[in-house]
Scaffold this active site. Structure first.
Site, short mmCIF file in Angstrom:
data_model
loop_
_atom_site.label_atom_id
_atom_site.label_comp_id
_atom_site.label_asym_id
_atom_site.label_seq_id
_atom_site.Cartn_x
_atom_site.Cartn_y
_atom_site.Cartn_z
N ASP A 253 0.86 -1.16 0.00
CA ASP A 253 0.00 0.00 0.00
C ASP A 253 0.92 1.24 0.00
O ASP A 253 2.15 1.12 0.10
CB ASP A 253 -0.97 -0.01 1.19
CG ASP A 253 -2.19 0.86 0.94
OD1 ASP A 253 -2.15 1.68 0.00
OD2 ASP A 253 -3.18 0.73 1.67
C1 BGC Z 1 -5.04 3.21 0.25
C2 BGC Z 1 -5.21 2.18 -0.84
C3 BGC Z 1 -5.05 2.81 -2.19
C4 BGC Z 1 -3.71 3.50 -2.26
C5 BGC Z 1 -3.42 4.11 -3.61
C6 BGC Z 1 -3.80 4.05 0.06
O1 BGC Z 1 -3.77 5.11 0.94
O2 BGC Z 1 -4.99 2.56 1.50
O3 BGC Z 1 -6.47 1.57 -0.71
O4 BGC Z 1 -5.18 1.83 -3.19
O5 BGC Z 1 -3.68 4.50 -1.27
O6 BGC Z 1 -4.17 5.21 -3.86
#
Ligand code: BGC
Length: 766
Positions: free
Chosen positions: A291
């Site tokens: 993530d």
């Molecule tokens: C979130 C994810 C997301 C990623 C990319 C993160 O802060 O937890 O769910 O896919 O950002 O945008």
């Protein structure tokens, strides 16, 4: 009752979780070709280029025609970027891909990812709402349309589906998942993966799915986002893991590691999770991405510095580093120091190249760049019509005293509330490609669908919240809610004045879109006081009041359930919100949504969920309180609205369930049937639910678990016999040694319209 002396049959039904590692299956000719291609390519790659493939920068800083971030543009030329995400414009994507193809030494195409969570430009209900449709075909279709639209703008990888189970409505990200149930969550995960990926990833209208957030992200302490998770293996295997596993079995091409720790080790650096469970037990063959800055955040978790956590993540099974550049900055040195091996890097690099191969990017890096599709495939009338229908089927009718709903398309109606005349909030959280200004507001939808025989009166009625600073926090990303400077009482008086002249009052109340979603946890899950005061004043007029309740989580609606005569829970229905709501309000569509998460009476009951275990001192559910039983002094144990609950404008009567046998052996199935009659005068749809309870187990088993459901249409007066087949797999669970077993003995089968109002019948597993 069960006997545990039956060792032979016990063993017959068991299989060790750890020995479930997929047996080596011979490679297909396509896989052989892919391997040869990747082998050849990797032979030509330098160490820097290999590590480069593991790097996934965010392209949010590309704001103009040309990409402006020198750093990652330069990195692309030097072969130090594997993919980009959050780049939103076909021409920009084209230019960046051209750069990779023309300037980088080996001309390896880039992956382009995005958070396409519940639709692209055509936005479907937030996932928690979509789940309430219980309609797997509609859910699959929503993902298919999202893929068609996103790929038309050059995106071929989505960070969806989010399949984190959650039983904690304080957690804002419940909005992005499908609720509290492992089985339903698994069915939805499969439907989404099928919808996104289709049958062939090389098809330019499909995109690669990403199962996230692996794992257990929906169970943070105290419901606070990014919080610590601590969970037994029993609960992981029997409950929280199921939707991830289902998505992987459906063939998802990628998995995103979660921010939280598991057994004290952040998921991003957790080898047990990312390699032993994911790959060895479940046979996952795709790639794992972190993530957002997940590797760097391990430093704050307190498990090491950047070189240490980057090496740990790689060795644990992470293949791609989102944003943080820990891999790019440290892996060469870690290799020199012998902290990681060349094999570790090669494996991760291979998996990224394989994903590109599967998407067909090596054959044609521009296969997702077809400018004519932008006009043709995005936000089409057809997609919007499907979104409207799907949204209507996700609305849950919580209460309808004296059949206030549906409303007649005549008379005078007062429309009030901070969300009544608001387009931008209708799409809900995580809708990055939405054209939210053009979403259909409640006011617009009701006026158009209601037609010209209605006289409308409108008042704002109240602010979202009394605290203007809260309003700011709840209005991120341009999703503002009008801040009215008048004092609360004048706004209410204005609303009362129009209410007086009206036959019925519709109040659009609840949460704004950004009161749920990432980093939007709440300790108080009621409708804000400012809006409850408004509702109270409206109800006191004695006129019929219909509350349209917006939210991205289950709310505590105890006060409303007592005082407001009709409540339609609308979640955030997406681009076509106003139309979908109006279709249900005026009865063109009979509501059929059912809750996929329990609504508590009080926030203090959280976590509250239907499939809980029995305690040694269960409170008799007919009584509120008995001393020395498991209960509360101030609230009984019951939910306000149980899992699976939702009303219709018609009535369904359930006959007694019947079984075709009284006992089965492990290789047999048993059939349960129930007669259901639509006793009302309208056609409608019903979600028939099947729950099973394993009465005695070697470990305690939940009081009931959803094991099947069918959503069926009934004409007025129509009777149908609904049947479910129950097989050995529906009876299995992971025991204390994590063996997946079905234990002989009594099983109760429960059928009903929700998890509470069920009728029970039993059979024996021999
Ligand atoms: C979130 C994810 C997301 C990623 C990319 C993160 O802060 O937890 O769910 O896919 O950002 O945008």
């Amino acid at each position: 009752m069960k006997k545990f002396t039956c060792v032979v049959s016990f063993l017959m039904f068991s299989s060790l979780a750890f020995s479930q590692a997929k047996k080596a299956v011979p490679l297909s000719s396509e896989e052989i070709k892919m391997n040869q291609f990747v082998d050849q390519l990797m032979k030509k790659m330098t160490l820097t280029e290999k590590i480069g493939q593991l790097n996934l920068p965010a392209a949010g800083d590309i704001t103009t025609g040309t990409a402006t971030s020198n750093n990652f543009m330069k990195n692309i030329e030097e072969g130090k970027v594997g993919g980009l995400f959050n780049i939103k414009d076909l021409q920009k994507i084209k230019r960046v891909q051209e750069l990779a193809i023309s300037k980088s030494r080996l001309k390896i195409p880039l992956l382009f990812g995005m958070d396409v969570i519940h639709g692209y430009r055509t936005v479907f209900p937030i996932p928690l709402g979509l789940a309430c449709s219980w309609d797997m075909k509609a859910i699959e279709q929503s993902a298919q349309i999202a893929a068609k639209e996103a790929t038309a703008e050059g995106i071929h990888w989505t960070f969806s589906p989010m399949v984190d189970l959650s039983r904690d409505p304080r957690w804002g990200r419940m909005a992005e998942g499908s609720g509290e149930d492992p089985f339903l969550g698994g069915e939805i995960a499969k439907a989404m993966v099928r919808g996104y990926q289709g049958k062939n990833l090389k098809d330019a209208q499909t995109m690669m799915a990403c199962i996230k957030h692996f794992a257990l992200y929906g169970a943070p302490d105290a419901g606070r986002d990014y919080g610590t998770v601590d969970m037994s293996r029993q609960r992981m295997y029997n409950e929280y893991f199921l939707p991830y596993k289902a998505g992987i079995e459906a063939g998802a091409g990628s998995v995103m590691a979660s921010f939280n720790e598991i057994d004290g080790i952040p998921a991003t650096g957790n080898k047990w999770l990312l390699t032993d469970v994911l790959r060895k037990e479940w046979g996952f063959k795709g790639f794992v991405v972190t993530d957002y800055t997940g590797i760097n955040e391990m430093i704050d978790h307190g498990v090491g510095d950047l070189p240490k956590v980057s090496a740990q993540a790689l060795k644990a099974g992470v293949d791609m580093d989102m944003v943080g550049e820990g891999f790019l900055l440290t892996l060469q040195q870690s290799l020199k120091e012998g902290k990681i091996s060349q094999k570790d890097i090669d494996l991760a690099c291979r998996r990224i190249l394989e994903a590109k191969y599967k998407l067909g990017l090596f054959e044609d890096p521009f296969r997702y760049i077809q400018p004519e599709r932008v006009e043709r495939d995005i936000y089409t009338a057809e997609h919007r019509a499907i979104a409207r229908k799907t949204a209507a089927s996700s609305l849950v009718l919580l209460k309808n005293e004296q059949n206030i709903l549906p409303l007649k398309k005549s008379g005078t109606i007062a429309l009030v509330g901070p969300l009544a005349d608001n387009a931008v909030n209708m799409v809900g959280t995580w809708a990055v490609a939405a054209d939210s200004k053009n979403a259909i507001s409640v006011k617009k939808g009701l006026a158009e669908v209601g037609g010209s025989n209605i006289q409308w009166k409108y008042a704002h009625g109240s602010n979202l919240h009394d605290d203007s600073l809260f309003n700011v926090r709840a209005s991120m990303f341009g999703k503002t809610v009008k801040w009215d400077r008048r004092d609360a009482q004048s706004m209410i008086e204005e609303a009362l004045a129009i209410a007086k002249e009206s036959d019925v009052i519709i109040a659009a109340v609840g949460e704004s879109a950004e009161m749920s979603g990432e980093s939007s946890s709440r300790t108080d899950i009621r409708i804000p006081e400012s809006q409850r005061r408004l509702l109270d004043a409206l109800v006191k007029t004695g006129k019929p009041v219909v509350a349209l309740v917006f939210s991205g989580r289950p709310l505590e609606l105890t006060w409303e359930s007592k005082h407001v005569p009709a409540m339609l829970h609308v979640w955030f229905p997406g681009s076509e919100a106003g139309y979908a709501i109006a279709d249900v309000v005026f009865g063109d569509v009979n509501p059929s949504g059912k809750l996929t998460s329990t609504f508590p009476q009080h926030v203090g009951q959280i976590p509250i969920f239907y499939n809980h275990k029995m305690t040694g001192r269960p409170q008799d559910s007919n009584k509120w309180f008995t001393k020395f039983k498991s209960n509360y002094l101030d609230v009984n144990n019951e939910p306000l609205y149980p899992f699976g609950y939702g009303l219709s404008y018609t009535k369904f009567e359930y006959g007694k369930p019947r079984l075709n046998k009284t006992s089965i052996s492990s290789n047999e199935t048993i059939e349960v049937s129930v007669d259901i009659t639509n006793t009302g005068s309208r056609a409608g749809e019903e979600v028939v639910q099947l729950y099973i309870r394993d009465v005695v187990g070697s470990v305690s088993r939940p009081v009931k678990e959803l094991k099947g459901f069918q959503k069926l249409s009934f004409a007025a007066g129509e009777k149908k016999t609904v049947t479910f087949q129950i097989g050995i797999n529906d009876l299995k669970f992971y025991n204390s040694s994590l063996q997946f077993v079905a234990e002989p003995g009594e099983f109760q089968v429960m059928v009903g319209p929700n998890s509470k109002d069920v009728q029970t019948i039993s059979f024996n597993l021999k």
